[in-house]
Design an enzyme around this catalytic site. Structure first.
Site, short mmCIF file in Angstrom:
data_model
loop_
_atom_site.label_atom_id
_atom_site.label_comp_id
_atom_site.label_asym_id
_atom_site.label_seq_id
_atom_site.Cartn_x
_atom_site.Cartn_y
_atom_site.Cartn_z
N ASN A 54 -36.76 18.72 -27.38
CA ASN A 54 -37.13 19.89 -28.18
C ASN A 54 -38.59 20.35 -28.05
OD1 ASN A 54 -37.90 17.65 -29.66
ND2 ASN A 54 -37.50 18.61 -31.63
N GLU A 69 -40.23 7.72 -33.32
CA GLU A 69 -40.39 9.01 -34.02
C GLU A 69 -39.02 9.64 -34.04
OE1 GLU A 69 -43.16 10.11 -35.37
OE2 GLU A 69 -44.56 8.65 -34.59
N CYS A 104 -37.79 18.33 -35.49
CA CYS A 104 -37.54 17.15 -36.33
C CYS A 104 -37.96 17.38 -37.78
CB CYS A 104 -38.25 15.95 -35.74
SG CYS A 104 -39.94 16.30 -35.30
P1 NAP Z 1 -31.83 11.82 -28.08
O1 NAP Z 1 -30.46 12.23 -27.68
O2 NAP Z 1 -31.98 10.60 -28.90
O3 NAP Z 1 -32.64 11.68 -26.70
C1 NAP Z 1 -33.99 11.37 -26.69
C2 NAP Z 1 -34.32 10.64 -25.41
O4 NAP Z 1 -33.67 9.37 -25.42
C3 NAP Z 1 -33.84 11.34 -24.15
O5 NAP Z 1 -34.78 11.16 -23.13
C4 NAP Z 1 -32.55 10.62 -23.83
O6 NAP Z 1 -32.17 10.69 -22.49
C5 NAP Z 1 -32.93 9.20 -24.22
N1 NAP Z 1 -31.79 8.31 -24.48
C6 NAP Z 1 -30.53 8.63 -24.82
N2 NAP Z 1 -29.80 7.50 -24.99
C7 NAP Z 1 -30.62 6.46 -24.75
C8 NAP Z 1 -30.47 5.04 -24.78
N3 NAP Z 1 -29.31 4.45 -25.09
N4 NAP Z 1 -31.55 4.28 -24.50
C9 NAP Z 1 -32.73 4.85 -24.20
N5 NAP Z 1 -32.93 6.18 -24.15
C10 NAP Z 1 -31.90 6.97 -24.43
O7 NAP Z 1 -32.58 12.99 -28.84
P2 NAP Z 1 -32.67 14.53 -28.47
O8 NAP Z 1 -31.36 15.17 -28.74
O9 NAP Z 1 -33.30 14.72 -27.13
O10 NAP Z 1 -33.74 15.02 -29.54
C11 NAP Z 1 -33.41 15.34 -30.84
C12 NAP Z 1 -33.76 14.23 -31.80
O11 NAP Z 1 -35.12 13.88 -31.67
C13 NAP Z 1 -33.58 14.65 -33.25
O12 NAP Z 1 -33.02 13.61 -34.00
C14 NAP Z 1 -35.01 14.94 -33.69
O13 NAP Z 1 -35.22 14.88 -35.07
C15 NAP Z 1 -35.73 13.88 -32.95
N6 NAP Z 1 -37.15 14.21 -32.84
C16 NAP Z 1 -38.06 13.52 -33.58
C17 NAP Z 1 -39.41 13.85 -33.52
C18 NAP Z 1 -40.45 13.10 -34.29
O14 NAP Z 1 -41.61 13.20 -33.93
N7 NAP Z 1 -40.11 12.38 -35.33
C19 NAP Z 1 -39.81 14.91 -32.71
C20 NAP Z 1 -38.84 15.60 -31.98
C21 NAP Z 1 -37.52 15.24 -32.05
P3 NAP Z 1 -31.03 11.72 -22.02
O15 NAP Z 1 -31.55 13.07 -22.32
O16 NAP Z 1 -30.89 11.44 -20.58
O17 NAP Z 1 -29.80 11.39 -22.80
#
Ligand code: NAP
Length: 474
Positions: free
Chosen positions: A151, A247, A281
């Site tokens: 994002n 995060e 987020c």
């Molecule tokens: P996500 O699906 O959890 O993916 C995040 C990263 O993790 C991607 O690079 C993904 O790779 C990787 N990943 C997926 N499965 C994994 C595993 N089993 N082991 C290690 N890495 C893995 O999240 P998203 O959909 O990209 O982002 C949205 C989420 O991020 C929301 O929940 C949002 O609230 C959170 N977020 C939090 C913050 C904060 O600062 N607190 C900021 C922004 C976003 P792939 O893309 O290859 O699957």
């Protein structure tokens, strides 16, 4: 265009690629490298070999490299914004704002690199500690694996790469599969800025496969992850003694007290709820409004939301565009329909076309509905009423998440009560919970994560504190 891996300061062709599509028009943007086990191993080896060089690089040189990257970004800001806009379907206005913030993040990292220091320790404050001169120093951890979400593909990469390099670490960066091009672009800037080969490596491919390989590798000392709570928990449970920063997500809330100037506050809340299609987020998902102003608030709020323009992310005037996947559109629709079946009042939106979920406003939602208690990560907000500030604070705290919360009030006691009692990482008084500048400490409690970012705070997480004690007489 084919995008190879970036390992040891050079591009490496992988054995396979996957197609990267623009989430808005589904046009193929590039073929992206799929890292295999050997590639991941080699990326960690390159980072490990570059560690001594980075650890011994003087602070001013690390600072200069980071400053140069901020400069290159500033020179190519429009190109970078368009890149984000295409791979993430982020409206151009928001993508430009992200690039500006990324520049700030690298500038803060550059400043921070120059002021990493310890403190003296008064050893003689304890009997037996006399005649000692003691102080602490902060040392780099070594190799850090950074895993980032889709994002904020530039600024959330910056929040990991900036402080890690400022502190003299090296990195293996694994960006989200939907937004890899922004990460490769940054690696190119660092190369141009003179970062030693191997200090920053970028590998792409499925997170679940690469993630496991990173967690298993003993040479990696820390995993810094931003993403969904499920994946965060999995990483925490499988990383052994590695340091882990998480995060994660949230269902952020804002309280609107009586006596507030709604003309000023409502446009801010609309921004907080619908920027980048609510895929932030700290996006506002829950609004709690004092019952005496609730009806007026709802009418005015809906009128303001109706002004948002949906369309192509590359159109200058677009406010809302496609969600990251068509699957997320379907999930959002299901949650909204479930809430309506459960008694929520749908006042606006609730449907989609061509991947764009229309800005959706639900009123008087049962708080057990997914649109309230889970992270929806979509352009959907709900407005509920409260009677007392006590109750409003309880409603905000009734969540498994706790990233940031906001309160608009003219009553200083209400503001202070909220500051003390809200269970979140950051309380924004007279501001939306979606507010963030990049030097402030940022992170969550409960399922929203552990550890803090915000460059100085990330540097603390990414360094080891060492004590040095000098006994004055032998
Ligand atoms: P996500 O699906 O959890 O993916 C995040 C990263 O993790 C991607 O690079 C993904 O790779 C990787 N990943 C997926 N499965 C994994 C595993 N089993 N082991 C290690 N890495 C893995 O999240 P998203 O959909 O990209 O982002 C949205 C989420 O991020 C929301 O929940 C949002 O609230 C959170 N977020 C939090 C913050 C904060 O600062 N607190 C900021 C922004 C976003 P792939 O893309 O290859 O699957």
């Amino acid at each position: 265009m084919k995008q190879p891996l970036w390992i040891g300061g050079e591009y490496r062709a992988p054995s396979t690629y996957f197609e990267l599509k623009n989430p808005y028009n589904l046009e193929v943007l590039a073929e992206i490298a799929n890292a295999e086990q050997d590639d991941v191993h080699d990326a960690v080896t390159a980072a490990h070999q570059a560690s001594p060089k980075m650890a011994s690089m003087p602070a001013y040189q690390r600072a200069e490299i980071l400053e140069k990257v901020a400069g290159y970004l500033a020179e190519e800001k429009e190109e970078c914004a368009r890149l984000i806009s295409k791979e993430a379907a982020k409206p151009l206005k928001a993508a430009r704002a992200e690039v500006e913030r990324t520049i700030m993040t690298y500038k803060f990292a550059s400043h921070e690199a120059r002021r990493i220091h310890g403190e003296t320790v008064p050893m003689d404050a304890a009997p037996g500690g006399e005649d000692r001169l003691a102080f602490t120093v902060r040392e780099p951890l070594g190799v850090i694996a950074a895993i980032t979400p889709f994002n904020f593909p530039m600024n959330l990469v910056a929040h990991k790469v900036g402080p890690a390099l400022a502190a003299g670490n090296t990195l293996v960066l694994k960006p989200a599969s939907q937004t890899p091009l922004s990460a490769y672009k940054i690696a190119e800037f660092f190369h141009r800025a003179g970062l030693p080969a191997g200090a920053l490596n970028v590998i792409t491919g499925s997170g679940s496969r690469i993630g496991d390989l990173l967690m298993e590798d003993e040479r990696i000392k820390m995993i810094t992850f931003t993403g969904s709570p499920g994946v965060g928990k999995y990483i925490r449970e499988n990383s052994g003694l590695k340091r882990v920063t998480l995060e994660l997500g949230s269902n952020s809330a804002v309280i609107v007290d009586e006596g507030i100037n709604l003309d000023k506050v409502i446009p801010r809340i609309v921004i907080g709820a619908f920027s980048y299609q609510g895929q932030v987020c700290i996006s506002i998902q829950r609004v709690f409004v004092h019952e005496t102003i609730a009806d007026t608030f709802i009418e005015q709020f809906i009128n303001e939301v109706k002004k948002l323009k949906a369309g192509n992310p590359l159109d200058e005037t677009t406010d809302i565009s496609a969600m990251i996947t068509r699957g997320d559109v379907g999930r959002t629709k299901e949650w909204v329909d479930e809430a309506v079946a459960g008694g929520a009042n749908l006042r606006l939106g609730g449907h989609s076309s061509n991947g764009i979920f229309q800005p959706t406003v639900l009123v008087d939602v049962p708080l057990t509905e997914k649109v309230s208690c889970e992270e929806i990560f979509a352009p959907v907000v709900h407005i509920n009423r409260y009677k007392t500030m006590e109750e409003a604070i309880e409603l905000v705290n009734d969540s498994k998440y706790g990233l940031q919360a906001g309160i608009f009030t003219n009553d200083i006691h209400h503001g202070l009560q909220a500051a003390k009692r809200l269970e979140v990482g950051g309380v924004m008084i007279n501001e939306i919970p979606t507010f963030r500048v990049d030097q402030m400490p940022y992170g969550g409690v409960k399922l929203s994560g552990m550890g803090r970012e915000g460059v100085k705070y990330a540097v603390e997480e990414m360094t080891e504190l060492k004590l040095i004690s000098f006994k004055m007489d032998l």
